[in-house]
Scaffold this active site. Structure first.
Site, PDB file in Angstrom:
ATOM      1  N   TYR A  10      19.833  23.924 -10.460  1.00  0.00           N
ATOM      2  CA  TYR A  10      21.059  24.739 -10.484  1.00  0.00           C
ATOM      3  C   TYR A  10      21.975  24.353  -9.324  1.00  0.00           C
ATOM      4  CZ  TYR A  10      23.899  29.054 -10.400  1.00  0.00           C
ATOM      5  OH  TYR A  10      24.934  29.970 -10.399  1.00  0.00           O
ATOM      6  N   SER A  65      29.575  28.324  -7.759  1.00  0.00           N
ATOM      7  CA  SER A  65      28.684  29.312  -7.135  1.00  0.00           C
ATOM      8  C   SER A  65      28.705  29.073  -5.630  1.00  0.00           C
ATOM      9  CB  SER A  65      27.256  29.107  -7.652  1.00  0.00           C
ATOM     10  OG  SER A  65      26.331  29.795  -6.825  1.00  0.00           O
TER      11      SER A  65
HETATM   12  C1  BGC Z   1      23.298  32.939  -8.965  1.00  0.00           C
HETATM   13  C2  BGC Z   1      22.628  34.275  -8.781  1.00  0.00           C
HETATM   14  C3  BGC Z   1      22.419  34.576  -7.299  1.00  0.00           C
HETATM   15  C4  BGC Z   1      23.719  34.415  -6.553  1.00  0.00           C
HETATM   16  C5  BGC Z   1      23.576  34.640  -5.051  1.00  0.00           C
HETATM   17  C6  BGC Z   1      24.538  32.870  -8.132  1.00  0.00           C
HETATM   18  O1  BGC Z   1      25.100  31.612  -8.258  1.00  0.00           O
HETATM   19  O2  BGC Z   1      23.636  32.767 -10.332  1.00  0.00           O
HETATM   20  O3  BGC Z   1      21.391  34.252  -9.455  1.00  0.00           O
HETATM   21  O4  BGC Z   1      21.958  35.901  -7.137  1.00  0.00           O
HETATM   22  O5  BGC Z   1      24.225  33.118  -6.765  1.00  0.00           O
HETATM   23  O6  BGC Z   1      22.504  33.924  -4.503  1.00  0.00           O
END
Ligand code: BGC
Length: 268
Positions: free
Chosen positions: A169, A156
């Protein structure tokens, strides 16, 4: 077809980005193991889409026998399940050449309210499961004496970027980043490449709450220089490239797929 003759395992491919990746890799010629935890219907949809791609699947009574795809239920948060997932994939297709560690969850909470249960769920699925899936995959590559394994982690933008109220996360994605960098060094001699793909805001079920909340969505869109949310295809195209021979000299990198969000993010 860039991936003819290859077998890919895509964790968490019953929906969202994982579903898009599984279908795209099949379009590129790979045989694909689809994995699900709580959504067998979604996995069935992924398999149906793979079936429609046709290719070399055998037709039985007018239906493809799923020879190009196979679905396995496994909870990535449980190491025993992960071990079985890898073993069953190898048993079914004879090998795994491409591992896509996609399964992931996120839990929103103020830091002081995060429960141990939620912390463990996030870390176990997003990091521990990836760690051991990768370990079992690497052991398989060693046993096969292969020299061209591919590991692609769906990370991410939050492997780098703070995301307040999602500390576990972010920690799990940061851990994925360092695991990937370490393994790029350790696995190089085995001919295995490992890279991360870091999506930004992609239109998928993980973002359901955001998508249904214009007050949150509109400012986020203003932060995305390309002016739109990403689609699963935007991510799966990059995964297909990294899985292919064209990417043979890329290891230890994160490819950000976010429409420019990372350099323009402001928490609302
Ligand atoms: C998350 C999303 C978020 C995006 C941008 C992703 O890793 O799962 O919930 O909207 O990042 O912030």
């Amino acid at each position: 077809m860039k991936l003819n003759g290859k077998v890919a395992l895509v964790t968490g491919s019953s929906g969202g980005i994982g579903q898009g990746i599984a279908i795209r890799l099949a379009e590129e010629g790979a045989k694909v193991v689809v994995n699900y935890r709580s959504n067998p219907q979604g996995a069935e949809q992924t398999l149906d889409a793979i079936q429609k791609i046709g290719g070399d699947c055998k037709m039985l009574d007018g239906f493809c026998d799923y020879d190009r795809g196979y679905a396995i239920g496994a909870d990535l948060g449980m190491v025993d399940d992960v071990k079985k997932l890898i073993a069953e994939s190898i048993e079914y297709f004879g090998a795994i050449d491409i591992l896509v560690n996609n399964a992931g969850i996120e839990k929103h909470a103020d830091f002081w309210d995060v429960t141990e249960q939620d912390f463990d769920a996030v870390m176990n699925i997003n990091f521990k499961g990836v760690f051991f899936a990768t370990q079992f995959f690497v052991k398989h590559q060693i046993e096969q004496g292969k020299q061209n394994g591919r590991i692609i982690n769906i990370s991410s933008v939050h492997e780098d970027l703070p995301f307040p109220h999602f500390t576990s996360y972010c920690a799990s994605k940061g851990a994925l980043k360092m695991m990937m960098r370490n393994l790029s060094v350790e696995l190089g001699a085995l001919g295995i490449t490992i890279n991360n793909v870091a999506p930004g805001a992609i239109e998928t079920p993980i973002n359901k709450q955001l998508l249904n909340n214009p007050a949150q969505l509109e400012p986020l869109l203003k932060n995305i220089p390309l002016g739109r949310l990403g689609q699963p295809d935007d991510v799966s195209a990059v995964v297909a490239f990294l899985a292919s021979d064209d990417a043979r000299y890329i290891t230890g990198s994160t490819v950000v797929v976010d429409g420019g969000l990372l350099w323009n993010y402001q928490e609302q």
